[in-house]
Design a protein around this motif. Structure first.
Motif, PDB file in Angstrom:
ATOM      1  N   CYS A 302       0.862  -1.186   0.000  1.00 26.82           N
ATOM      2  CA  CYS A 302       0.000   0.000   0.000  1.00 26.82           C
ATOM      3  C   CYS A 302       0.900   1.238   0.000  1.00 26.82           C
ATOM      4  CB  CYS A 302      -0.882  -0.018   1.247  1.00 26.82           C
ATOM      5  SG  CYS A 302      -1.767   1.538   1.480  1.00 26.82           S
ATOM      6  N   CYS A 308       0.966   5.620   7.500  1.00 25.49           N
ATOM      7  CA  CYS A 308      -0.253   5.084   8.118  1.00 25.49           C
ATOM      8  C   CYS A 308       0.061   4.468   9.484  1.00 25.49           C
ATOM      9  CB  CYS A 308      -0.855   4.020   7.197  1.00 25.49           C
ATOM     10  SG  CYS A 308      -2.380   3.323   7.849  1.00 25.49           S
ATOM     11  N   CYS A 315       0.503  -4.812   4.726  1.00 22.80           N
ATOM     12  CA  CYS A 315       0.409  -3.512   4.041  1.00 22.80           C
ATOM     13  C   CYS A 315       1.699  -3.171   3.297  1.00 22.80           C
ATOM     14  CB  CYS A 315       0.117  -2.400   5.037  1.00 22.80           C
ATOM     15  SG  CYS A 315      -1.394  -2.654   5.969  1.00 22.80           S
ATOM     16  N   CYS A 340      -8.074  -0.625   1.230  1.00 25.71           N
ATOM     17  CA  CYS A 340      -7.332  -0.773   2.484  1.00 25.71           C
ATOM     18  C   CYS A 340      -7.532  -2.198   2.978  1.00 25.71           C
ATOM     19  CB  CYS A 340      -7.847   0.234   3.514  1.00 25.71           C
ATOM     20  SG  CYS A 340      -7.101  -0.014   5.144  1.00 25.71           S
ATOM     21  N   HIS A 341      -6.415  -2.861   3.381  1.00 26.56           N
ATOM     22  CA  HIS A 341      -6.548  -4.205   3.936  1.00 26.56           C
ATOM     23  C   HIS A 341      -7.410  -4.189   5.196  1.00 26.56           C
ATOM     24  CE1 HIS A 341      -3.743  -5.853   1.110  1.00 26.56           C
ATOM     25  NE2 HIS A 341      -2.741  -5.085   1.515  1.00 26.56           N
TER      26      HIS A 341
END
Ligand code: SF4
Length: 349
Positions: A302, A308, A315, A340-341
Motif C-alpha cells: 500500500c 499510516c 500492508c 485498504c486491507h
C-alpha cells in the motif's frame, strides 16, 4: 431576442442520471531521464448528467493528470496512456482522431483551471476573449459576440457587465476572474465541466461564492461536473460523490455525506481530521505525517503505508484491492469502496 445561455436545452442534452463520462482502468505514465513515473494506475470513475463527482487528493495523486488525459491536453511525450478507456457518451475518446477530440473539447467537455490570471490573455479584453468562443465556434459577428459576452458576464454575476466588458483581466479581482473562467466554460453549453482546483487561489469567502455559483449553474444546465481538489472542506456542500486518490490510485469512493460521516480508509480519515473546525478551539491542527510518495519510487504494498499508523506487514508487501465496503450486517454499501486491507476495522472499529 435569443439569449446565449438561456435554459434552451440543446437537442442532444441528456436526462439527469444518464451516464456521461466513464474512465475505465486508466494507466498513464511519464518517461523522463529519471525513469518512469506511473502517475495514474488503473483509475475507474464515472459521472452522469446532472451529477457532481469530487476527485480529491494531494499533489502528485494523479487527479489532474487524469483530468488532462480526459481533456486530451496532456503533454505526450513525456506522458503516455498505457492502458484504459475514456468513454464519453459510450465512445472511447482515446480511439478518436485529433479532429474528433478537438470538436468535443470546449463544446462538449470544458475545463476551468486553477489560475485564471495565467489562463486569460492579459492583452485582450475579457469581452473579446469570451466573444471569441462565439466568433470561432458559431460564426457570430463582432457585435453579436460582444452582446453574448455581456450576457455571459451577467449570468456569472459580474456587476455592471455592459460597462466592464472591455476591461482587461488584471482589472478584475481574483474571484471575478474565476467567474469569467466559469463563463468561458459555460459559453457553448457543454455536457461536462472539469474544474481543476477552481477556488484554490481565492480567499475563503470568495471560494464559497464561486463554488455556490458553479453548483447552481451545473444544476440549472444539468451538466456533469468533475471537481478536482486537494481540499475536502470545499466539496462537502456541492458534490454528490467523492473519489479519493493517492499515488495514482483511487483509494476510496463514497457518496459525499457517507464519506464525511464515516470514512473507510485511513488516508481519508487523516484528511478529514486535518480540516479546521469552528467548534475546536486551540491546539495544533492535525496533519498527516510524512509526504506523498515520489512517483519514481512508490513504496511497495500500500503506497500509504509509511504514513499510516495502522500499517501491518501485509500492508508493506501487498497492494490492497479496491474492496466493496459492507455494513455491519454484511450488506453492500452502494458506491462505497476502499483500497485498504483494514477497511472493516477503519469503518466499524
Ligand atoms: Fe494503512 Fe494498510 Fe490500509 Fe494502507 S492498507 S491504508 S497501510 S492499513
Amino acid at each position: 431576442m435569443t439569449t446565449v445561455i438561456e435554459k434552451a436545452e440543446p437537442a442532444d442534452r441528456l436526462t439527469p442520471g444518464t451516464p456521461l463520462l466513464e474512465v475505465r482502468d486508466l494507466h498513464v505514465e511519464f518517461k523522463t531521464r529519471d525513469g518512469v513515473a506511473k502517475a495514474v494506475n488503473g483509475v475507474n470513475y464515472s459521472v452522469a448528467a446532472g451529477e457532481t463527482l469530487a476527485v480529491l487528493g494531494e499533489s502528485g495523486s494523479g487527479k489532474s493528470v487524469t483530468a488532462q488525459t480526459i481533456m486530451g491536453i496532456l503533454d505526450m511525450p513525456p506522458g503516455r496512456v498505457t492502458a484504459g478507456e475514456i468513454l464519453y457518451r459510450g465512445q472511447d475518446m482515446l480511439k478518436m482522431s485529433n479532429e474528433q477530440r478537438r470538436r468535443i473539447r470546449g463544446r462538449k467537455i470544458a475545463m476551468i483551471f486553477q489560475d485564471a490570471l495565467s489562463s486569460l490573455n492579459p492583452v485582450l479584453s475579457v469581452g473579446y476573449q469570451l466573444g471569441e468562443m462565439f466568433r470561432v465556434h458559431e460564426g457570430a459577428s463582432k457585435k453579436e459576440a460582444k452582446a453574448k459576452a455581456v450576457e455571459l458576464m451577467d449570468r456569472v454575476r459580474i456587476p455592471a457587465a455592459a460597462q466592464r466588458v472591455d476591461d482587461y483581466p488584471h482589472q478584475f479581482s481574483g474571484g471575478m476572474r474565476q467567474r469569467i473562467m466559469i463563463a468561458m466554460a459555460l459559453a457553448l453549453q457543454p455536457d461536462l465541466i472539469i474544474a481543476d482546483e477552481p477556488t484554490t487561489a481565492l480567499d475563503v469567502t470568495v471560494q464559497a461564492q464561486v463554488m455556490d455559483l458553479l453548483a447552481e449553474l451545473q444544476a440549472e444546465y444539468n451538466m456533469g461536473l468533475i471537481l478536482i481538489t486537494h481540499d475536502l472542506g470545499v466539496v462537502a456542500d456541492v458534490a454528490d460523490k467523492i473519489a479519493v486518490m493517492y499515488a495514482g490510485r483511487i483509494v476510496e469512493t463514497a457518496p459525499v455525506h457517507e464519506l464525511y460521516k464515516n470514512p473507510a480508509h485511513p488516508y481519508t480519515k487523516g484528511l478529514l481530521r486535518s480540516i479546521p473546525r469552528l467548534d475546536q478551539k486551540g491546539g495544533d491542527l492535525y496533519a498527516i505525517k510524512g509526504l506523498p510518495p515520489n512517483l519514481y519510487k512508490v513504496p511497495s504494498g500500500c503506497a500509504f503505508n509509511p504514513r499510516c499508523d495502522a500499517a501491518t506487514d501485509l500492508c508493506r508487501t501487498e497492494i490492497p484491492a479496491l474492496h466493496q465496503v459492507l455494513d455491519k450486517d454484511g450488506a453492500e454499501l452502494e458506491g462505497r469502496r476502499s483500497a485498504c486491507h483494514l477497511w472493516k476495522e477503519t469503518l466499524h472499529g
